[in-house]
Enzyme design. Structure first.
Site, mmCIF file in Angstrom:
data_model
loop_
_atom_site.group_PDB
_atom_site.id
_atom_site.type_symbol
_atom_site.label_atom_id
_atom_site.label_comp_id
_atom_site.label_asym_id
_atom_site.label_seq_id
_atom_site.Cartn_x
_atom_site.Cartn_y
_atom_site.Cartn_z
ATOM 1 N N THR A 1 7.625 26.918 6.605
ATOM 2 C CA THR A 1 6.281 26.373 6.386
ATOM 3 C C THR A 1 5.239 27.332 6.941
ATOM 4 O O THR A 1 4.198 27.558 6.326
ATOM 5 C CB THR A 1 6.146 24.983 7.032
ATOM 6 O OG1 THR A 1 7.289 24.224 6.691
ATOM 7 C CG2 THR A 1 4.906 24.275 6.558
ATOM 8 N N ARG B 1 2.065 0.697 15.388
ATOM 9 C CA ARG B 1 1.678 0.604 13.984
ATOM 10 C C ARG B 1 2.082 -0.767 13.449
ATOM 11 O O ARG B 1 2.815 -1.501 14.099
ATOM 12 C CB ARG B 1 2.334 1.724 13.180
ATOM 13 C CG ARG B 1 3.845 1.625 13.126
ATOM 14 C CD ARG B 1 4.486 2.855 12.539
ATOM 15 N NE ARG B 1 4.331 2.899 11.093
ATOM 16 C CZ ARG B 1 5.187 3.548 10.285
ATOM 17 N NH1 ARG B 1 6.222 4.196 10.766
ATOM 18 N NH2 ARG B 1 4.985 3.570 8.990
ATOM 19 N N HIS C 1 15.733 12.486 12.415
ATOM 20 C CA HIS C 1 14.595 12.580 13.338
ATOM 21 C C HIS C 1 13.654 11.377 13.182
ATOM 22 O O HIS C 1 12.759 11.196 13.993
ATOM 23 C CB HIS C 1 13.841 13.909 13.184
ATOM 24 C CG HIS C 1 13.165 14.111 11.874
ATOM 25 N ND1 HIS C 1 13.023 15.333 11.303
ATOM 26 C CD2 HIS C 1 12.605 13.239 11.009
ATOM 27 C CE1 HIS C 1 12.402 15.215 10.144
ATOM 28 N NE2 HIS C 1 12.130 13.953 9.952
ATOM 29 N N HIS C 2 13.877 10.566 12.121
ATOM 30 C CA HIS C 2 13.125 9.317 12.010
ATOM 31 C C HIS C 2 13.753 8.226 12.866
ATOM 32 O O HIS C 2 13.249 7.122 12.918
ATOM 33 C CB HIS C 2 13.105 8.848 10.555
ATOM 34 C CG HIS C 2 12.410 9.806 9.631
ATOM 35 N ND1 HIS C 2 11.071 9.717 9.346
ATOM 36 C CD2 HIS C 2 12.862 10.890 8.960
ATOM 37 C CE1 HIS C 2 10.738 10.696 8.511
ATOM 38 N NE2 HIS C 2 11.797 11.421 8.268
ATOM 39 N N HIS D 1 0.847 -1.206 0.000
ATOM 40 C CA HIS D 1 0.000 0.000 0.000
ATOM 41 C C HIS D 1 0.876 1.247 0.000
ATOM 42 O O HIS D 1 0.670 2.169 -0.799
ATOM 43 C CB HIS D 1 -0.929 -0.016 1.216
ATOM 44 C CG HIS D 1 -1.489 1.330 1.604
ATOM 45 N ND1 HIS D 1 -2.514 1.940 0.908
ATOM 46 C CD2 HIS D 1 -1.165 2.187 2.598
ATOM 47 C CE1 HIS D 1 -2.802 3.112 1.473
ATOM 48 N NE2 HIS D 1 -1.988 3.284 2.496
ATOM 49 N N LYS E 1 4.573 30.097 4.606
ATOM 50 C CA LYS E 1 3.656 29.724 3.532
ATOM 51 C C LYS E 1 2.201 29.761 4.003
ATOM 52 O O LYS E 1 1.338 30.352 3.365
ATOM 53 C CB LYS E 1 3.989 28.324 3.019
ATOM 54 C CG LYS E 1 5.290 28.309 2.274
ATOM 55 C CD LYS E 1 5.544 26.963 1.668
ATOM 56 C CE LYS E 1 6.326 27.084 0.403
ATOM 57 N NZ LYS E 1 5.647 27.752 -0.684
ATOM 58 N N ASP F 1 6.588 22.411 -25.800
ATOM 59 C CA ASP F 1 6.512 21.046 -25.272
ATOM 60 C C ASP F 1 7.556 20.933 -24.172
ATOM 61 O O ASP F 1 8.248 21.906 -23.865
ATOM 62 C CB ASP F 1 6.792 20.007 -26.382
ATOM 63 C CG ASP F 1 6.152 18.656 -26.057
ATOM 64 O OD1 ASP F 1 6.379 18.152 -24.945
ATOM 65 O OD2 ASP F 1 5.420 18.136 -26.911
ATOM 66 N N TRP G 1 7.551 -0.210 4.045
ATOM 67 C CA TRP G 1 8.061 0.434 2.822
ATOM 68 C C TRP G 1 9.474 0.955 3.015
ATOM 69 O O TRP G 1 10.183 1.207 2.057
ATOM 70 C CB TRP G 1 7.142 1.564 2.368
ATOM 71 C CG TRP G 1 7.344 2.866 3.070
ATOM 72 C CD1 TRP G 1 6.906 3.188 4.317
ATOM 73 C CD2 TRP G 1 8.038 4.026 2.587
ATOM 74 N NE1 TRP G 1 7.282 4.462 4.638
ATOM 75 C CE2 TRP G 1 7.983 5.005 3.590
ATOM 76 C CE3 TRP G 1 8.708 4.322 1.393
ATOM 77 C CZ2 TRP G 1 8.570 6.264 3.447
ATOM 78 C CZ3 TRP G 1 9.280 5.585 1.260
ATOM 79 C CH2 TRP G 1 9.209 6.531 2.274
ATOM 80 N N SER H 1 -0.905 27.443 -4.213
ATOM 81 C CA SER H 1 -0.528 28.839 -4.464
ATOM 82 C C SER H 1 -1.081 29.352 -5.781
ATOM 83 O O SER H 1 -1.073 30.558 -6.033
ATOM 84 C CB SER H 1 0.998 28.982 -4.475
ATOM 85 O OG SER H 1 1.543 28.516 -3.278
ATOM 86 N N HIS I 1 13.711 11.655 3.806
ATOM 87 C CA HIS I 1 13.130 12.918 4.233
ATOM 88 C C HIS I 1 12.926 13.893 3.093
ATOM 89 O O HIS I 1 11.832 14.430 2.947
ATOM 90 C CB HIS I 1 13.812 13.540 5.437
ATOM 91 C CG HIS I 1 12.842 14.466 6.089
ATOM 92 N ND1 HIS I 1 11.813 13.997 6.870
ATOM 93 C CD2 HIS I 1 12.632 15.771 5.941
ATOM 94 C CE1 HIS I 1 11.030 15.007 7.189
ATOM 95 N NE2 HIS I 1 11.505 16.093 6.647
ATOM 96 N N GLU J 1 12.315 13.030 0.244
ATOM 97 C CA GLU J 1 11.190 12.416 -0.469
ATOM 98 C C GLU J 1 9.846 12.950 0.027
ATOM 99 O O GLU J 1 8.936 13.195 -0.763
ATOM 100 C CB GLU J 1 11.266 10.889 -0.309
ATOM 101 C CG GLU J 1 10.028 10.123 -0.764
ATOM 102 C CD GLU J 1 9.799 10.146 -2.257
ATOM 103 O OE1 GLU J 1 10.749 10.460 -2.987
ATOM 104 O OE2 GLU J 1 8.672 9.856 -2.674
ATOM 105 N N SER K 1 12.697 6.324 -13.542
ATOM 106 C CA SER K 1 11.619 7.114 -14.122
ATOM 107 C C SER K 1 11.557 8.506 -13.504
ATOM 108 O O SER K 1 11.468 9.510 -14.205
ATOM 109 C CB SER K 1 10.303 6.365 -13.922
ATOM 110 O OG SER K 1 9.223 7.230 -14.121
ATOM 111 N N SER K 2 11.626 8.563 -12.167
ATOM 112 C CA SER K 2 11.542 9.873 -11.504
ATOM 113 C C SER K 2 12.721 10.754 -11.869
ATOM 114 O O SER K 2 12.566 11.961 -12.055
ATOM 115 C CB SER K 2 11.560 9.730 -9.987
ATOM 116 O OG SER K 2 10.607 8.839 -9.584
ATOM 117 N N TYR L 1 9.225 15.827 1.099
ATOM 118 C CA TYR L 1 9.039 17.174 0.537
ATOM 119 C C TYR L 1 8.795 17.110 -0.955
ATOM 120 O O TYR L 1 8.114 17.963 -1.515
ATOM 121 C CB TYR L 1 10.212 18.086 0.898
ATOM 122 C CG TYR L 1 10.166 18.369 2.369
ATOM 123 C CD1 TYR L 1 9.191 19.218 2.876
ATOM 124 C CD2 TYR L 1 10.999 17.727 3.251
ATOM 125 C CE1 TYR L 1 9.065 19.428 4.224
ATOM 126 C CE2 TYR L 1 10.888 17.934 4.609
ATOM 127 C CZ TYR L 1 9.918 18.778 5.086
ATOM 128 O OH TYR L 1 9.795 18.968 6.422
#
Lengths: 531, 192
Positions: free
Chosen positions: A332, A454, A306-307, A81, A335, A110, A146, A272, A257, A259, A173-174, A261
């Site tokens: 943040t 979890r 921090h993870h 998932h 924003k 293009d 994951w 925006s 991390h 990722e 791909s990315s 963002y």
């Protein structure tokens, strides 16, 4: 996409520029609009597949005790998932939006590298076929989460190399998508469009693309190390051979991390665009928005551990990562306040895209606040690996990233197809989504604070009530998304014709609104002049 | 199918600058990939400079053994129990050892399977007084894994241990006891 067919006959006045017929148009696609549509459809398919897995998870968690599936399959469900939603739904959706909108917003004919664009899309179906096939091989799909932490992930059966190669393909791909975005933005802007005149969606994507090419190769390296540890006797993460499993966590989160963002900066860009339109005011503090985005991107590289507060880091490390993480709250906050200030004394109207953007603003901020709670090293020892974390990242990803994608779809779908979607149905979709996303995820805060871990298929009975509520919210949220699918399909098929500006009363700014709805198959062959 | 590159001068310039930037970005990707691998040696260097996560530090036995307290003597007594009657002979070879805290010792037990078929056994340790448990360190023990015995087989079982020098001063006697249990046949596969 079918709407583009209607323009086969008058493709911008050029004789050789119509789309090809039949399947060739899609397989050999080099047109940014076609590739953008394919990305968006693919991401919707993955969103529904990953969503179905979430339904399995919530069904098992509806009541304490084991009801439907065995624990190994449950773990596979959470793992697959997450991989589908992160790499298959959210990231391709934003790449699809980038493909459609960046050339239209910077006035380019293009994307800069159309053939690489084709390749980067067509890698995805192979990557995700490989990933989904892991469900059917001996040993089952990856079930270690994951994050792919060793040594647990090395216990995966035949699925292990398939999952690793799938991640390699997604990464390739990315990376190619990101290079394409950067070259398009840097080299293909219409004359007069200086960097600080670019729409914010383009700005946030430029920064996201740099994040992508900086960290996706690091993930590719990390999963390659897992592969060599498993098959070639290396000991990168094997303590018995002099390696260290904690090192994987460092490398993974150095990717992981930024990722997160990568999944939220384009959302900031979308919001925006939409909030100023429906506030009928220019965006408040445009420059500050750009610099805030860049600051967030920079900070994302120095907060990864921090993870990992509970891995036994030295106190100095905990302090550094705690404080640098909290620093992110400043840009943040800039924003969030700028979006709020944009609406201040504006002439607001509440069409579906605006409703989703407002919901984003409110609910993403809740996710941000729970992130600040998790950033505090001493309390993180309590929250770590509980449902509080699950609630936190789902608040920033579902009413955060996913709502922004829905807002963008409603905002630009009439431009893409030339037809208005059903506004009543859109509003219904919005209200049901917003209500049930909270029914689904808000109780998970309580569960986490009460200590529910979890990634477990069964739980102690004191967690039963809130899990029940959360599961009901989950089923309703899942079903609600079928309205979204229906609305998109019926809008692509036909409907009230949209005007060029689509939102006439709001009179949106930006080059995309100077084109017809739908835009010609080849737009801006002659670059527009930007003053 | 493809848009042929713009043949004009401006179009060529555009294509050249696109290619140049693309090439630079691919080098950036290569650099990022290399950086990912460079994190491995960087991690080791960082650990050895700061001393955090050092493998040597983690070897508690080696660490403790460096500080043998020769001025102190602690008596370690050995006990054995067999909960079922008539299936095992199980006893320590020595009833006690007088040890210096911090030094590594070995004690031997002798066990005999009294029944005429193969058996798997699991020894379960206990330490008295309870407060001493955290200071009693076994570096290797027959109780760590299930032990297999052929019919009527007799053999020695070894445990290596040391007493942590941090053992409170008021304790001068520690008892290590083992109970020997048969592992039911249907659980043997699980344990192995």
């Amino acid at each position: 996409m079918s709407a583009s067919h209607t323009h086969d006959t008058h493709a911008a006045g050029h004789d050789d520029h119509g789309p090809m017929k039949g399947w060739r148009r899609w397989l050999f696609a080099t047109n940014h609009k076609d590739i953008g549509s394919m990305y968006l459809i693919f991401s919707l398919a993955m969103f529904l597949t990953g969503g179905a897995m979430a339904m399995v998870i919530r069904a098992e968690l509806l009541k304490p005790g084991m009801q439907f599936i065995d624990p190994g399959f449950f773990n596979s469900m959470t793992t697959v998932h997450a991989l589908l939603m992160v790499f298959g739904a959210v990231m391709p959706a934003f790449t699809g939006l980038a493909n459609w909108m960046i050339p239209l917003q910077v006035g380019a004919p293009d994307m800069a590298l159309p053939r690489m664009n084709n390749f980067s899309f067509w890698l995805l179906p192979f990557a995700f076929t490989l990933l989904i096939l892991t469900l059917f091989v001996p040993g089952g799909a990856p079930a270690g989460g994951w994050t792919l932490y060793p040594p647990l992930v090395l216990q995966t059966g035949d699925a292990f190399p398939m999952a690793v190669f799938a991640v390699h393909l997604m990464g390739a791909s990315s990376i190619m998508g990101a290079i394409n975005v950067i070259v398009t933005i840097m080299n293909m802007r219409a004359p007069g469009m200086t960097l600080l005149k670019m729409p914010l969606f383009v700005w946030t994507w430029l920064i996201t693309a740099y994040l992508l090419i900086a960290v996706m190769p690091v993930l590719a390296g990390a999963v390659t190390m897992l592969l060599t540890d498993h098959y070639f006797g290396t000991s990168f993460f094997n303590a018995a051979g002099g390696g260290d499993p904690v090192m994987f966590q460092h490398i993974f989160w150095f990717f992981g991390h930024p990722e997160v963002y990568i999944m939220i900066l384009p959302a900031f860009g979308v919001v925006s665009e939409i909030i100023p339109t429906f506030s009928r005011k220019p965006l408040f503090g445009y420059d500050a928005m750009v610099y805030a985005t860049a600051s967030i991107a920079f900070l994302s590289f120095i907060v990864w551990a921090h993870h990992m507060f509970t891995t036994g880091m030295p106190l100095v490390g905990e302090m550094f990562f705690m404080l640098s993480t909290m620093l992110i709250a400043i840009p943040t906050g800039v924003k969030v306040f700028n979006w709020t200030a944009t609406m201040w004394k504006g002439s607001l109207s509440f069409e579906t895209p605006m409703l989703f953007s407002l919901s984003f603003l409110f609910l993403f901020t809740i996710g941000g606040f729970s992130g600040l709670m998790l950033a505090m090293a001493p309390v993180d020892f309590q929250y770590h690996d509980t449902y509080f974390v699950v609630a936190h990242f789902h608040y920033v990803l579902v009413p955060g990233a996913v709502f922004s994608i829905m807002a963008a779809t409603y905002y630009w779908l009439p431009k893409w197809t030339g037809n208005m979607y059903n506004e009543k149905l859109g509003k219904l979709h919005f209200w049901l989504s917003t209500i049930f996303v909270n029914v689904l995820f808000f109780p998970q805060h309580f569960l986490g604070l009460a200590g529910m871990p979890r990634r477990i298929p069964d739980y102690s009975t004191q967690f039963a009530d809130w899990n029940f509520v959360s599961s009901i919210g989950g089923f309703c949220f899942g079903l609600t998304q079928l309205l979204f699918v229906y609305n998109i399909i019926s809008c692509v098929r036909g409907g009230v014709k949209a005007s060029d500006k689509v939102w006439d009363s709001a009179s949106p700014h930006g080059l995309e609104w100077t084109l017809s709805s739908p835009p010609p198959y080849h737009s801006f062959e002659v670059p527009p002049e930007v003053k | 199918m493809l848009r042929v590159a713009d043949p004009t001068e401006a179009g060529k310039r555009q294509q050249q600058s696109n290619r140049r930037l693309t090439r630079q970005l691919w080098w950036f990707v290569v650099g990022a990939f290399a950086f990912g691998w460079a994190l491995v040696p960087l991690y080791d260097v960082l650990c050895s400079v700061t001393g955090y996560g050092s493998k040597k530090e983690l070897l508690v036995a080696a660490h403790a053994a460096e500080r043998v307290d020769v001025n102190r003597v602690v008596t370690v007594e050995f006990l054995s129990t067999v909960p079922t009657v008539g299936t095992w002979e199980f006893a320590p070879e020595q009833s006690e050892i007088r040890v210096h805290p911090g030094q590594l010792y070995e004690a031997t037990f002798r066990a005999k399977n009294l029944i005429a078929q193969p058996v798997t056994a699991q020894a379960v340790p206990s330490i008295a007084p309870n407060e001493a448990t955290q200071y009693f360190r076994k570096t290797d023990c027959f109780c760590f894994t299930p032990q297999h015995f052929e019919a009527n087989q007799e053999r020695e079982l070894k445990v290596r241990f040391f007493v942590d020098p941090a053992l409170p001063r008021n304790m001068d006697r520690v008892t290590l006891g083992y109970a020997m249990f048969d592992v039911p046949q249907n659980k043997v596969a699980v344990l192995n």
